[in-house]
Design an enzyme around this catalytic site. Structure first.
Site, PDB file in Angstrom:
ATOM      1  N   ASP A  77      48.930  -8.804 -21.801  1.00 22.57           N
ATOM      2  CA  ASP A  77      48.232  -7.966 -20.665  1.00 22.57           C
ATOM      3  C   ASP A  77      47.309  -7.030 -21.441  1.00 22.57           C
ATOM      4  O   ASP A  77      46.812  -6.036 -20.875  1.00 22.57           O
ATOM      5  CB  ASP A  77      49.378  -7.279 -19.674  1.00 22.57           C
TER       6      ASP A  77
ATOM      7  N   GLU B 181      48.458  -4.918 -24.197  1.00 28.76           N
ATOM      8  CA  GLU B 181      49.127  -3.841 -24.781  1.00 28.76           C
ATOM      9  C   GLU B 181      49.540  -4.006 -26.132  1.00 28.76           C
ATOM     10  O   GLU B 181      49.609  -5.449 -26.538  1.00 28.76           O
ATOM     11  CB  GLU B 181      50.562  -3.500 -24.055  1.00 28.76           C
TER      12      GLU B 181
ATOM     13  N   LYS C 248      15.552  16.683 -33.792  1.00 22.31           N
ATOM     14  CA  LYS C 248      15.669  15.638 -32.655  1.00 22.31           C
ATOM     15  C   LYS C 248      16.102  16.224 -31.572  1.00 22.31           C
ATOM     16  O   LYS C 248      17.063  17.097 -31.545  1.00 22.31           O
ATOM     17  CB  LYS C 248      16.705  14.597 -33.441  1.00 22.31           C
TER      18      LYS C 248
ATOM     19  N   ASP D  38      22.398   9.407 -42.737  1.00 24.68           N
ATOM     20  CA  ASP D  38      22.929   9.835 -41.297  1.00 24.68           C
ATOM     21  C   ASP D  38      24.419   9.648 -41.467  1.00 24.68           C
ATOM     22  O   ASP D  38      24.879   8.750 -42.378  1.00 24.68           O
ATOM     23  CB  ASP D  38      22.513   9.424 -40.248  1.00 24.68           C
TER      24      ASP D  38
HETATM   25  C1  R5P Z   1      24.444  12.444 -33.919  1.00 21.92           C
HETATM   26  O1  R5P Z   1      24.110  13.355 -34.107  1.00 21.92           O
HETATM   27  C2  R5P Z   1      24.482  11.442 -35.083  1.00 21.92           C
HETATM   28  O2  R5P Z   1      24.707  12.162 -36.328  1.00 21.92           O
HETATM   29  C3  R5P Z   1      23.777  10.003 -35.372  1.00 21.92           C
HETATM   30  O3  R5P Z   1      22.538  10.476 -35.561  1.00 21.92           O
HETATM   31  C4  R5P Z   1      23.539   9.208 -34.044  1.00 21.92           C
HETATM   32  O4  R5P Z   1      24.904   9.023 -33.388  1.00 21.92           O
HETATM   33  C5  R5P Z   1      23.059   8.065 -34.125  1.00 21.92           C
HETATM   34  O5  R5P Z   1      23.223   7.356 -32.914  1.00 21.92           O
HETATM   35  P1  R5P Z   1      21.937   6.293 -32.637  1.00 21.92           P
HETATM   36  O6  R5P Z   1      21.925   5.385 -33.638  1.00 21.92           O
HETATM   37  O7  R5P Z   1      22.532   5.868 -31.085  1.00 21.92           O
HETATM   38  O8  R5P Z   1      20.568   7.209 -32.572  1.00 21.92           O
END
Ligand code: R5P
Length: 309
Positions: A34, A36, A207, A233
Site C-alpha cells: 500500500d 507505507e 529576482k 545558488d
Molecule cells: C530560491 O530562492 C532558491 O534559492 C532557488 O533560486 C530556487 O529555488 C530555484 O528554483 P528554480 O530552479 O525553480 O528557479
C-alpha cells in the site's frame, strides 16, 4: 561508531563514514504494497548502535523521506533505550537505556523554501518538519539550508553546514570562472563565499518570483563581456532562475556560463531546459542526480564533528 542510512541518503552515508572514522550500516527499508514504509535495524548492528553515538543520514525529501526519517529515528531510539520486545520474543533480555547520542545528518532538507508564512493560515513548513525531527534525536546537521533563520531556537543543537568550499574547489579546477553571479539576493552569501575562495569577481541579480515556473530579474549591468561565469545558488528546481540569469549574462557578452548548486532537484525536464542555456551544471550528491560531481560528505562531517564533540 555507526553511520546509518535508509534508502534516501545511502550514497552520502557511504562517503561520510570513512571521514568520521565510522562504519556505514545500511538499515533495511522497503515499502508495503500500500506504499507505507518499513524499516528494520539488522540484528548484528544492534550492539554497535548501543555502544557508541550514532549518525543517521536521511533526506526529508520527497515526502516519503520524512516518514522514513521518522521511522528510522524511532527504530534507533528504541534500540538505544533497550526496548527490543517483539512478537517473536527475540532479544527479549532486559537492556539498559544507553542515553542520548543520536545525530541526524540531513543532506537535503525538503520544505526549506516554505520558511515564512507568506499568506495568513499557511504552515511554516520548514519549522514544522524540524519540530517533528528534533523530538527524536540529540542534534542535527543540515547541509545548505535555504534560510537557516527559520530554525533559530530549536530544542536540539543544529549545525548549518555548507558545501560552498567544495563547490568552489570543483569550479576552480574544472571550469576556471572569471566571475561568480548570485541569481538572487538570497544566494549572495553562498555565491560571494565561492567568489572569495576562487578569488574572482562577484555580483548578484534581484529576482521576483511571479509563480513556481516564472521569475523575472531586474535588469543590471554586469561586467561579464568575454568572461567565463558561474552562477551559484543553493538549489536548482525547475531551472527557471538559472536559465533567466544565464540569458542576461549572454546578452552582456559572457562567453561561457555554468550553473552550480548544492541541491539538484531538477523537476519537470529542468536538465533539458538547462542544457539549452548553460555550458555545464555542477551539483553535490545531496540528492542523487546525473550532474552530481561534488561530495556532500565533507561539509556534513564538519558539522557532525562539532555536534558529537
Ligand atoms: C530560491 O530562492 C532558491 O534559492 C532557488 O533560486 C530556487 O529555488 C530555484 O528554483 P528554480 O530552479 O525553480 O528557479
Amino acid at each position: 561508531m555507526p553511520v546509518l542510512s535508509g534508502a534516501s541518503g545511502a550514497e552520502v552515508a557511504e562517503s561520510l563514514a570513512p571521514l568520521l572514522d565510522m562504519d556505514h550500516v545500511r538499515v533495511e527499508s522497503r515499502r508495503f504494497p500500500d506504499g507505507e514504509a518499513y524499516v528494520r535495524i539488522p540484528a548484528e548492528d544492534i550492539g554497535s548502535i548501543r555502544s557508541e553515538p550514532v549518525v543517521l543520514v536521511s533526506n526529508t525529501y520527497p515526502d516519503s523521506g520524512i516518514i522514513q526519517t521518522i521511522l528510522l529515528l524511532g527504530a534507533i531510539r528504541d534500540v538505544r533505550k533497550g526496548d527490543l520486545s517483539n512478537l517473536k520474543g527475540e532479544l527479549s533480555e532486559g537492556m539498559d537505556d544507553v542515553g542520548p547520542g543520536i545525530f541526524l545528518a540531513i543532506p537535503y532538507f525538503g520544505y526549506a523554501r516554505q520558511d515564512k508564512r507568506f499568506s495568513a493560515g499557511e504552515s511554516v513548513s520548514a519549522r514544522t518538519v524540524a519540530e517533528v525531527l528534533e523530538g527524536h534525536c540529540d542534534g542535527i546537521a543540515i547541509l545548505d539550508l535555504h534560510a537557516p533563520e527559520v530554525l533559530e531556537g530549536m530544542g536540539v543543537p543544529i549545525e548549518f553546514v555548507s558545501s560552498m568550499p567544495e563547490i568552489a574547489d570543483s569550479l576552480q579546477n574544472g571550469v576556471g570562472p572569471d566571475f561568480i553571479l548570485s541569481p538572487d539576493k538570497g544566494a549572495i552569501s553562498r555565491a560571494s563565499e565561492v567568489a572569495g575562495l576562487i578569488g574572482c569577481e562577484f555580483s548578484y541579480l534581484e529576482k521576483t518570483r511571479i509563480d513556481a515556473h516564472t521569475i523575472e530579474h531586474t535588469p543590471k549591468d554586469l561586467d561579464v563581456s568575454g568572461k567565463v561565469v558561474a552562477i551559484v545558488d543553493d538549489m536548482i528546481s525547475t531551472g527557471g532562475t538559472i536559465c533567466r540569469a544565464s540569458d542576461a549574462l549572454r546578452r552582456q557578452g559572457a562567453i561561457e556560463v555554468h550553473a552550480a548548486c548544492t541541491h539538484g532537484l531538477f523537476t519537470g525536464g529542468a536538465l533539458s531546459r538547462l542544457a539549452e542555456h548553460v555550458d555545464g551544471v555542477h551539483t553535490t550528491d545531496s540528492l542523487p542526480n546525473p550532474r552530481a560531481s561534488v561530495s556532500a560528505a565533507p561539509a556534513l562531517a564538519r558539522g557532525l564533528r562539532t555536534l558529537i564533540e
